[in-house]
Motif scaffolding. Structure first.
Motif, PDB file in Angstrom:
ATOM      1  N   ILE A 101       0.838  -1.203   0.000  1.00  0.00           N
ATOM      2  CA  ILE A 101       0.000   0.000   0.000  1.00  0.00           C
ATOM      3  C   ILE A 101       0.874   1.254   0.000  1.00  0.00           C
ATOM      4  O   ILE A 101       0.583   2.239  -0.692  1.00  0.00           O
ATOM      5  N   ASP A 102       1.961   1.218   0.760  1.00  0.00           N
ATOM      6  CA  ASP A 102       2.892   2.347   0.737  1.00  0.00           C
ATOM      7  C   ASP A 102       3.554   2.483  -0.633  1.00  0.00           C
ATOM      8  O   ASP A 102       3.787   3.598  -1.118  1.00  0.00           O
ATOM      9  N   ALA A 103       3.844   1.350  -1.264  1.00  0.00           N
ATOM     10  CA  ALA A 103       4.425   1.398  -2.614  1.00  0.00           C
ATOM     11  C   ALA A 103       3.446   1.981  -3.620  1.00  0.00           C
ATOM     12  O   ALA A 103       3.859   2.625  -4.596  1.00  0.00           O
ATOM     13  N   SER A 104       2.155   1.782  -3.403  1.00  0.00           N
ATOM     14  CA  SER A 104       1.171   2.380  -4.314  1.00  0.00           C
ATOM     15  C   SER A 104       1.188   3.905  -4.221  1.00  0.00           C
ATOM     16  O   SER A 104       0.953   4.596  -5.218  1.00  0.00           O
ATOM     17  N   THR A 105       1.472   4.436  -3.035  1.00  0.00           N
ATOM     18  CA  THR A 105       1.594   5.889  -2.899  1.00  0.00           C
ATOM     19  C   THR A 105       2.766   6.416  -3.714  1.00  0.00           C
ATOM     20  O   THR A 105       2.672   7.457  -4.384  1.00  0.00           O
ATOM     21  N   GLU A 106       3.883   5.692  -3.668  1.00  0.00           N
ATOM     22  CA  GLU A 106       5.037   6.096  -4.472  1.00  0.00           C
ATOM     23  C   GLU A 106       4.759   5.924  -5.963  1.00  0.00           C
ATOM     24  O   GLU A 106       5.183   6.745  -6.783  1.00  0.00           O
ATOM     25  N   ALA A 107       4.046   4.854  -6.319  1.00  0.00           N
ATOM     26  CA  ALA A 107       3.767   4.615  -7.738  1.00  0.00           C
ATOM     27  C   ALA A 107       2.833   5.670  -8.316  1.00  0.00           C
ATOM     28  O   ALA A 107       2.939   6.025  -9.492  1.00  0.00           O
ATOM     29  N   ALA A 108       1.909   6.180  -7.495  1.00  0.00           N
ATOM     30  CA  ALA A 108       0.978   7.192  -7.992  1.00  0.00           C
ATOM     31  C   ALA A 108       1.687   8.498  -8.338  1.00  0.00           C
ATOM     32  O   ALA A 108       1.223   9.251  -9.198  1.00  0.00           O
ATOM     33  N   SER A 109       2.801   8.777  -7.674  1.00  0.00           N
ATOM     34  CA  SER A 109       3.580   9.988  -7.969  1.00  0.00           C
ATOM     35  C   SER A 109       4.942   9.625  -8.550  1.00  0.00           C
ATOM     36  O   SER A 109       5.940  10.290  -8.281  1.00  0.00           O
ATOM     37  N   TRP A 110       4.983   8.558  -9.323  1.00  0.00           N
ATOM     38  CA  TRP A 110       6.246   8.034  -9.843  1.00  0.00           C
ATOM     39  C   TRP A 110       6.967   9.036 -10.736  1.00  0.00           C
ATOM     40  O   TRP A 110       8.190   9.155 -10.702  1.00  0.00           O
ATOM     41  N   ASN A 111       6.237   9.761 -11.533  1.00  0.00           N
ATOM     42  CA  ASN A 111       6.866  10.671 -12.485  1.00  0.00           C
ATOM     43  C   ASN A 111       7.536  11.859 -11.808  1.00  0.00           C
ATOM     44  O   ASN A 111       8.416  12.493 -12.397  1.00  0.00           O
ATOM     45  N   SER A 112       7.132  12.170 -10.589  1.00  0.00           N
ATOM     46  CA  SER A 112       7.714  13.309  -9.880  1.00  0.00           C
ATOM     47  C   SER A 112       8.849  12.908  -8.946  1.00  0.00           C
ATOM     48  O   SER A 112       9.414  13.771  -8.272  1.00  0.00           O
ATOM     49  N   LEU A 113       9.187  11.631  -8.894  1.00  0.00           N
ATOM     50  CA  LEU A 113      10.264  11.166  -8.024  1.00  0.00           C
ATOM     51  C   LEU A 113      11.599  11.269  -8.745  1.00  0.00           C
ATOM     52  O   LEU A 113      11.679  11.152  -9.967  1.00  0.00           O
ATOM     53  N   SER A 114      12.638  11.464  -7.965  1.00  0.00           N
ATOM     54  CA  SER A 114      13.982  11.464  -8.530  1.00  0.00           C
ATOM     55  C   SER A 114      14.425  10.025  -8.792  1.00  0.00           C
ATOM     56  O   SER A 114      13.832   9.080  -8.264  1.00  0.00           O
ATOM     57  N   PRO A 115      15.453   9.817  -9.593  1.00  0.00           N
ATOM     58  CA  PRO A 115      15.917   8.440  -9.843  1.00  0.00           C
ATOM     59  C   PRO A 115      16.309   7.700  -8.569  1.00  0.00           C
ATOM     60  O   PRO A 115      16.069   6.496  -8.450  1.00  0.00           O
ATOM     61  N   GLN A 116      16.908   8.394  -7.609  1.00  0.00           N
ATOM     62  CA  GLN A 116      17.270   7.733  -6.357  1.00  0.00           C
ATOM     63  C   GLN A 116      16.027   7.309  -5.588  1.00  0.00           C
ATOM     64  O   GLN A 116      15.972   6.197  -5.034  1.00  0.00           O
ATOM     65  N   GLU A 117      15.022   8.167  -5.545  1.00  0.00           N
ATOM     66  CA  GLU A 117      13.780   7.813  -4.859  1.00  0.00           C
ATOM     67  C   GLU A 117      13.062   6.664  -5.562  1.00  0.00           C
ATOM     68  O   GLU A 117      12.469   5.803  -4.906  1.00  0.00           O
ATOM     69  N   GLN A 118      13.122   6.640  -6.874  1.00  0.00           N
ATOM     70  CA  GLN A 118      12.519   5.528  -7.606  1.00  0.00           C
ATOM     71  C   GLN A 118      13.225   4.211  -7.299  1.00  0.00           C
ATOM     72  O   GLN A 118      12.584   3.167  -7.160  1.00  0.00           O
ATOM     73  N   LEU A 119      14.543   4.259  -7.175  1.00  0.00           N
ATOM     74  CA  LEU A 119      15.294   3.047  -6.854  1.00  0.00           C
ATOM     75  C   LEU A 119      14.918   2.523  -5.471  1.00  0.00           C
ATOM     76  O   LEU A 119      14.700   1.320  -5.280  1.00  0.00           O
ATOM     77  N   ILE A 120      14.804   3.420  -4.507  1.00  0.00           N
ATOM     78  CA  ILE A 120      14.423   3.008  -3.153  1.00  0.00           C
ATOM     79  C   ILE A 120      13.007   2.440  -3.143  1.00  0.00           C
ATOM     80  O   ILE A 120      12.725   1.414  -2.503  1.00  0.00           O
ATOM     81  N   ALA A 121      12.094   3.089  -3.865  1.00  0.00           N
ATOM     82  CA  ALA A 121      10.712   2.602  -3.920  1.00  0.00           C
ATOM     83  C   ALA A 121      10.633   1.240  -4.597  1.00  0.00           C
ATOM     84  O   ALA A 121       9.872   0.361  -4.166  1.00  0.00           O
ATOM     85  N   ASP A 122      11.416   1.028  -5.653  1.00  0.00           N
ATOM     86  CA  ASP A 122      11.422  -0.272  -6.332  1.00  0.00           C
ATOM     87  C   ASP A 122      11.940  -1.373  -5.412  1.00  0.00           C
ATOM     88  O   ASP A 122      11.420  -2.494  -5.409  1.00  0.00           O
ATOM     89  N   ARG A 123      12.967  -1.064  -4.646  1.00  0.00           N
ATOM     90  CA  ARG A 123      13.499  -2.069  -3.719  1.00  0.00           C
ATOM     91  C   ARG A 123      12.474  -2.431  -2.650  1.00  0.00           C
ATOM     92  O   ARG A 123      12.289  -3.609  -2.322  1.00  0.00           O
TER      93      ARG A 123
END
Length: 236
Positions: free
Chosen positions: A65-87
């Motif tokens: 559920i927390d990952a869905s929050t990151e996925a909903a704003s995926w385009n506004s995340l930096s590459p480092q934040e995307q890497l952490i969210a993917d992990r």
């Protein structure tokens, strides 16, 4: 054979019956207590295992559920934040698949598909994914409460998505992913290095300074020569 005859005689004697009865009662009590202890121990261990499974399931669902929050704003995340969210999402997916619950793999596949869709739609529908996130959360919580019934819903969704994934949709999704990646590179690529530009200082050369001094001396000589005749006239 004499000792056997004596044992049989003692066993069949009327005075021996109370002793045999007490021995049978004690043996039966020991057997019943052992069975009860085994049943209680098994139930306690079962409760501990079930509690651990519920905790693991709740932890995995909370992470998704927390990952869905990151996925909903995926385009506004930096590459480092995307890497952490993917992990984090990957760890939650593995944890969910390893649960000893029937249908855990189906739920993990459904959640992975939904997260991928939210990541793709965040580039164009970022502000309209609140309803999708709410449905994602409610479905996972419903699966936690009723795994068997929700598993059939997940299976039907996966089958429907499989038939809807035509070649044109795959091409469109690939183009959208490429556009999103290009936009992100342009967004996070630094346009200014931020380093100050050093301008070298300019100093007058030695030849220019010498020439200026010579001109000043010549001007002083001219003034002195013009002043000498005037002084002589005054003295005369």
């Amino acid at each position: 054979m004499e000792w056997w005859n004596e044992f049989v005689a003692w066993l069949t004697a009327p005075d021996t019956r109370p002793v045999l009865f007490m021995a049978a009662v004690v043996a039966l009590a020991i057997l019943v207590s052992a069975l009860l202890a085994a049943a209680v121990t098994k139930a306690a261990v079962r409760r501990l295992v079930d509690q651990r499974d519920r905790d693991l399931k709740a932890s995995a669902i909370a992470a998704l559920i927390d990952a869905s929050t990151e996925a909903a704003s995926w385009n506004s995340l930096s590459p480092q934040e995307q890497l952490i969210a993917d992990r984090a999402a990957g760890q939650a997916d593995i944890q969910l698949r390893l649960l000893p619950v029937k249908g855990a793999a189906v739920a993990a596949n459904w959640a992975a598909h939904q997260l991928a869709e939210m990541k793709r739609d965040s580039a164009t529908f970022g502000f309209e994914l609140a309803a999708v996130r709410a449905e994602f959360r409610d479905r996972l919580l419903e699966w936690q409460a009723r795994p068997s019934r929700t598993r059939r819903v997940f299976e039907s969704d996966l089958e429907r998505w499989k038939f809807e994934a035509t070649a044109s949709e795959k091409t469109l999704a690939a183009e959208q992913d490429a556009w999103t990646a290009r936009e992100k590179r342009e967004k996070f690529t630094p346009t200014d290095s931020g380093e100050p530009t050093v301008t070298p200082a300019t100093y007058p050369s030695a030849d220019t300074t010498t020439q200026k001094l010579m001109d000043d001396v010549a001007a002083m000589d001219v003034k002195r020569a013009a002043a000498d005749p005037e002084a002589e006239k005054k003295l005369a």
